[in-house]
Design a protein around this motif. Structure first.
Motif, mmCIF file in Angstrom:
data_model
loop_
_atom_site.group_PDB
_atom_site.id
_atom_site.type_symbol
_atom_site.label_atom_id
_atom_site.label_comp_id
_atom_site.label_asym_id
_atom_site.label_seq_id
_atom_site.Cartn_x
_atom_site.Cartn_y
_atom_site.Cartn_z
ATOM 1 N N ILE A 94 33.648 42.581 44.538
ATOM 2 C CA ILE A 94 34.972 42.207 44.005
ATOM 3 C C ILE A 94 35.054 40.687 43.820
ATOM 4 O O ILE A 94 35.490 40.193 42.771
ATOM 5 C CB ILE A 94 36.091 42.696 44.954
ATOM 6 N N ILE A 97 33.432 39.140 40.799
ATOM 7 C CA ILE A 97 33.955 39.458 39.462
ATOM 8 C C ILE A 97 35.424 39.087 39.296
ATOM 9 O O ILE A 97 35.818 38.452 38.309
ATOM 10 C CB ILE A 97 33.764 40.969 39.178
ATOM 11 N N THR A 98 36.237 39.472 40.258
ATOM 12 C CA THR A 98 37.688 39.318 40.088
ATOM 13 C C THR A 98 38.104 37.870 40.350
ATOM 14 O O THR A 98 37.796 37.325 41.409
ATOM 15 C CB THR A 98 38.426 40.260 41.062
ATOM 16 N N PRO A 99 38.811 37.265 39.417
ATOM 17 C CA PRO A 99 39.245 35.879 39.643
ATOM 18 C C PRO A 99 40.271 35.793 40.773
ATOM 19 O O PRO A 99 40.958 36.768 41.086
ATOM 20 C CB PRO A 99 39.898 35.483 38.311
ATOM 21 N N VAL B 27 37.892 47.609 43.808
ATOM 22 C CA VAL B 27 36.545 47.808 43.270
ATOM 23 C C VAL B 27 36.634 48.315 41.836
ATOM 24 O O VAL B 27 35.921 47.844 40.932
ATOM 25 C CB VAL B 27 35.748 48.798 44.154
ATOM 26 N N GLN B 29 39.103 47.890 39.766
ATOM 27 C CA GLN B 29 39.573 46.784 38.917
ATOM 28 C C GLN B 29 38.423 45.828 38.581
ATOM 29 O O GLN B 29 38.260 45.408 37.425
ATOM 30 C CB GLN B 29 40.686 46.020 39.637
ATOM 31 N N ALA B 30 37.621 45.515 39.596
ATOM 32 C CA ALA B 30 36.487 44.616 39.363
ATOM 33 C C ALA B 30 35.512 45.233 38.356
ATOM 34 O O ALA B 30 35.006 44.540 37.459
ATOM 35 C CB ALA B 30 35.779 44.315 40.688
ATOM 36 N N ALA B 31 35.295 46.520 38.496
ATOM 37 C CA ALA B 31 34.377 47.189 37.565
ATOM 38 C C ALA B 31 34.904 47.115 36.140
ATOM 39 O O ALA B 31 34.140 46.917 35.185
ATOM 40 C CB ALA B 31 34.177 48.641 37.993
ATOM 41 N N LEU B 33 36.673 44.787 34.934
ATOM 42 C CA LEU B 33 36.648 43.394 34.455
ATOM 43 C C LEU B 33 35.234 42.888 34.206
ATOM 44 O O LEU B 33 35.032 41.818 33.630
ATOM 45 C CB LEU B 33 37.316 42.467 35.492
ATOM 46 N N ARG B 34 34.268 43.674 34.644
ATOM 47 C CA ARG B 34 32.888 43.185 34.743
ATOM 48 C C ARG B 34 32.345 42.630 33.430
ATOM 49 O O ARG B 34 31.671 41.605 33.418
ATOM 50 C CB ARG B 34 31.997 44.330 35.245
ATOM 51 N N LEU B 38 35.061 35.071 32.010
ATOM 52 C CA LEU B 38 35.946 34.595 33.078
ATOM 53 C C LEU B 38 37.346 34.318 32.525
ATOM 54 O O LEU B 38 38.357 34.642 33.165
ATOM 55 C CB LEU B 38 35.370 33.323 33.700
ATOM 56 N N ARG B 41 39.086 37.622 32.000
ATOM 57 C CA ARG B 41 39.489 38.224 33.280
ATOM 58 C C ARG B 41 40.767 37.568 33.789
ATOM 59 O O ARG B 41 41.679 38.247 34.263
ATOM 60 C CB ARG B 41 38.386 38.029 34.327
ATOM 61 N N ARG B 42 40.812 36.247 33.689
ATOM 62 C CA ARG B 42 42.021 35.554 34.181
ATOM 63 C C ARG B 42 43.231 35.909 33.329
ATOM 64 O O ARG B 42 44.327 36.095 33.857
ATOM 65 C CB ARG B 42 41.786 34.041 34.184
ATOM 66 N N LEU B 45 44.497 39.238 34.386
ATOM 67 C CA LEU B 45 45.183 39.289 35.680
ATOM 68 C C LEU B 45 46.387 38.358 35.754
ATOM 69 O O LEU B 45 47.358 38.657 36.438
ATOM 70 C CB LEU B 45 44.212 38.921 36.810
#
Lengths: 407, 324
Positions: A94, A97-99, B27, B29-31, B33-34, B38, B41-42, B45
């Protein structure tokens, strides 16, 4: 990924400044040593790069010269180890990847880290409010200095480089707890206590203070836990003082926490507590000197509000109620604190007062702060108490482990 | 299994139970965004609060200081300003909590480029932020019964005085149906077509037409008969002073009662300059201009113009004296 690499190499290596230890303990010592050295050096006007080179030189020398003094050869249950590692791997995925999206981490701590990496000074234009408005300007800088070091070495001040610092502290604390409890209690119980620790929602996934945020509360929890283990073992007063020094330079509540721990430590270390006080004094003096040279912005002056306590006694009970209510919130803590309260009480009946002394003293300090704060007490408790409970999770876990060990 | 083991198992199970589901969501959510950058992704979110920072930084020079002006009464806007700093650092910014603090800042280095936060960070102007900060209208009178297709408003203003004085001219337009109303604010000559569906309330007529602060007068033409009312409003104090609608210019010379504390305002409605004798001197009023001169009881000029007296009163009020 360069941030991950730097984090995994820099801090454990820097931690060897105290001799070769377990990887987890070296990591935590390294986190404290890098930040504290840069801070104290900064107060003395020593450039960051000089301090870092000196520190790493000593650490590397000690890595080669002094052999392992605390090897852990304990056998831990595989299932417990598996249960410990799984969430850490998922959190790593996490974090990669997640900001970052949390509030304090971005608004206060990592903004300072970016400024430290940019200005290369702890009292430069940023801290004089000449670049941008610096909220909570006088917050201690140990962790931001660590983050700034990663940013500088990575030549990138984006926060994705430092996500693994916070996760690394959490993982290191988990394994340090396991190693120390294995010595204090027994390996099987230690392994399962580490497993339960890593699954505590507030630590693992808490959006204010958890391992995926850039808050400093896990670092405070780590330094309190490390100091507490020194207190339990009563072997290394200097190391006890070093952890207290790190604590002092990590968050504003670090100094009062360190004073409480030092006061409790005085009962067990007796005269040797003087050795512990030396690093704590250096940290406290450095912090005071730094704060005197920068503008204060918006932190509430709790110390000057202390005389208000007699007229705010009616807030004490609601504050205690608020703390207990949050401690019993299943989504944040499961039944961890329920178990901890039972365990601490049982230990106290067996004349083992140390976990109780630390937990009660620290909780009492926070309750007093809630009582004298100018904020709305309920609001302040809602926003902060889960993070403050994190600080004493180490002693609580120690109490739980002592109660569930085999006779 | 001993009671101790059971207790330990209960604690572990309680913690896994409370952590597993949120952890799985993170997890997942991360997948999802993968594969994004960057930046993407920002944006996913953080939305506008991040995208706006990047947009603003793309449009300004790296060394151009920015004034971040967050509205005090807008929840969370101060936090967005803090996060602007976070993502924009080391770009120099000055943060102001409320537009009045920016207005009062007399530092000669005060940034001239402003960033507002309504709907996300964006480049803006003082006038726009001032307009954003206004809510509701203070003018609460019915428009005149008399309907017009053309009229002059001799005083249209959007300026700030010493705090808390914030002056605007409010207008209420009413029609029987739908009407296109063209407003020209002089001396700028800025034009804006307002579409009135039976009733339209304008909080700041000058800003609505010019998109800027300033002072002038307005010529209004409507495609359908229009009933209107105008007032000078001090939004800081709540003072409301009606403004007369001008259908025709007064005959010369224009005479006023003696008001020692009043100023004479001269409005040249023509496209040629005009020399006016008032305030003990000859004053040149530019084409379509409006100027203020010292107090006088008589205004003389070679051709018609409009003039009126304005006197500051207590609590931010103004008293107008119109020609007979």
């Amino acid at each position: 990924m360069i941030g991950l690499l730097i984090t995994l190499v820099l801090f454990p290596l820097a931690g060897c400044v105290a001799g070769r230890r377990t990887f987890s303990e070296s990591f935590l010592i390294g986190v404290g040593a890098v930040g504290a050295a840069l801070f104290v050096g900064g107060v003395l006007g020593v450039p960051f790069v000089v301090t870092l080179v000196l520190l790493m030189s000593v650490a590397i020398a000690r890595f080669f010269w002094r052999r392992d003094e605390r090897a852990v050869n304990d056998e831990f249950p595989r299932l417990a180890t598996f249960a410990t590692i799984i969430p850490l791997l998922l959190l790593t995925f996490i974090a990669a990847i997640t900001p970052l999206t949390d509030f304090d981490g971005r608004a206060f701590w990592l903004l300072k880290a970016k400024a430290l990496a940019h200005d290369r000074s702890i009292d430069g234009p940023f801290f004089q409010n000449r670049e941008v408005w610096s909220p909570r300007n006088q917050y201690p800088l140990l962790i931001p200095l660590d983050a700034a070091t990663i940013m500088s070495l990575a030549a990138d001040s984006d926060d994705h480089q430092v996500r693994f610092l916070y996760l690394g502290i959490f993982a290191a604390l988990t394994f340090h707890i396991r190693n120390r409890l294995a010595k204090l209690v027994e390996p099987r119980v230690a392994a399962w206590c580490a497993a339960l620790f890593v699954w505590i929602p507030q630590f693992a996934i808490g959006d204010a203070g958890g391992a995926l945020t850039a808050y400093n509360d896990i670092a405070v929890a780590a330094f309190v836990a490390c100091a507490f283990f020194e207190l339990m073992e009563r072997e290394r007063p200097l190391m006890f003082g070093v952890w207290l020094a790190f604590l002092t330079l990590t968050k504003s509540e670090g100094l009062p926490l360190a004073i409480i721990l030092a006061a409790i430590g005085a009962f067990w270390f007796r005269r040797r507590i003087a050795i512990s006080l030396a690093p704590l004094a250096v940290a406290a003096i450095a912090l005071a000197a730094w704060r005197s040279g920068i503008p204060h912005t918006d932190e509430e002056p709790f110390l000057s509000r202390l005389p208000l306590l007699p007229e705010r006694l009616d807030r004490i009970l609601p504050a205690i109620g608020g703390v207990v209510r949050h401690a019993m919130t299943f989504n944040s803590w499961g039944i961890f604190w329920l178990a901890a309260i039972v365990a601490v009480t049982l230990l106290a009946t067996r004349s083992e007062w140390r976990p109780a002394a630390v937990i009660v003293a620290v909780a009492a300090m926070y309750v007093v702060v809630y009582a004298i704060s100018a904020w709305n007490t309920d609001l302040l408790i809602d926003q902060s108490v889960d993070r403050l409970l994190m600080h004493i999770a180490g002693p609580a876990l120690c109490a739980i482990s002592a109660c569930v060990r085999s006779r | 299994m001993t009671r101790r083991n059971l207790a330990l198992a209960a604690i572990v199970i309680s913690l896994v139970a409370s952590t597993a589901a949120p952890l799985a969501r993170l997890v997942s959510q991360a997948a999802s965004l993968r594969k994004l950058s960057l930046y993407e992704r920002r944006v996913r979110l953080l939305g506008n609060s991040y995208q706006g920072v990047v947009d603003v930084l793309r449009r300004v020079r790296r060394d151009e200081p920015l004034a971040l002006v967050a509205r005090v009464n807008a929840e969370g806007e101060d936090a967005v300003a803090v996060f602007f700093n976070y993502y924009a650092y080391p770009h120099t910014t000055w943060t102001y909590l409320g537009l009045p603090l920016y207005a009062l800042d007399r530092n000669p280095h005060r940034p001239k480029t402003l960033v507002g936060f309504r709907g996300g960070p964006h480049l803006t102007t003082y006038a726009a932020l001032r307009a954003e900060s206004m809510t509701g209208a203070l003018l609460d009178v019915a428009p005149s019964k008399e309907a017009r297709r053309e009229l002059l408003v001799p005083f249209v203003v959007s300026v700030d005085g010493p705090p808390p004085d914030v002056y605007t001219v409010e207008a209420i337009f009413e029609t029987d149906g739908v009407a296109n109303v063209d407003v020209v604010v002089y001396p700028r000559g800025a034009t804006r077509r307002l579409v009135v569906h039976r009733r339209l309330v304008v909080r700041d007529l000058h800003y609505e037409v010019t998109r800027d602060l300033g002072l002038g007068w307005a010529r209004i033409r409507s495609a359908a008969p229009l009933r209107a009312v105008f007032a000078l409003v001090n939004r800081g104090t709540g003072a409301v002073t009606p403004i007369r609608i001008v259908d025709s210019l007064p005959s010369l010379p224009i005479r006023f009662p003696a008001r020692p504390n009043a100023f004479v305002w001269l409005v040249n409605v023509d496209a040629a300059p005009l020399v006016v004798t008032a305030g003990g001197t000859d004053a040149l009023v530019p084409p379509h201009g409006i100027i203020r001169v010292d107090n006088d009881v008589e205004v003389r000029a070679p051709r018609p113009l409009f003039a009126f007296l304005a006197e500051k009163k207590e609590r931010g009020g103004t008293e107008f004296t119109w020609p007979q």
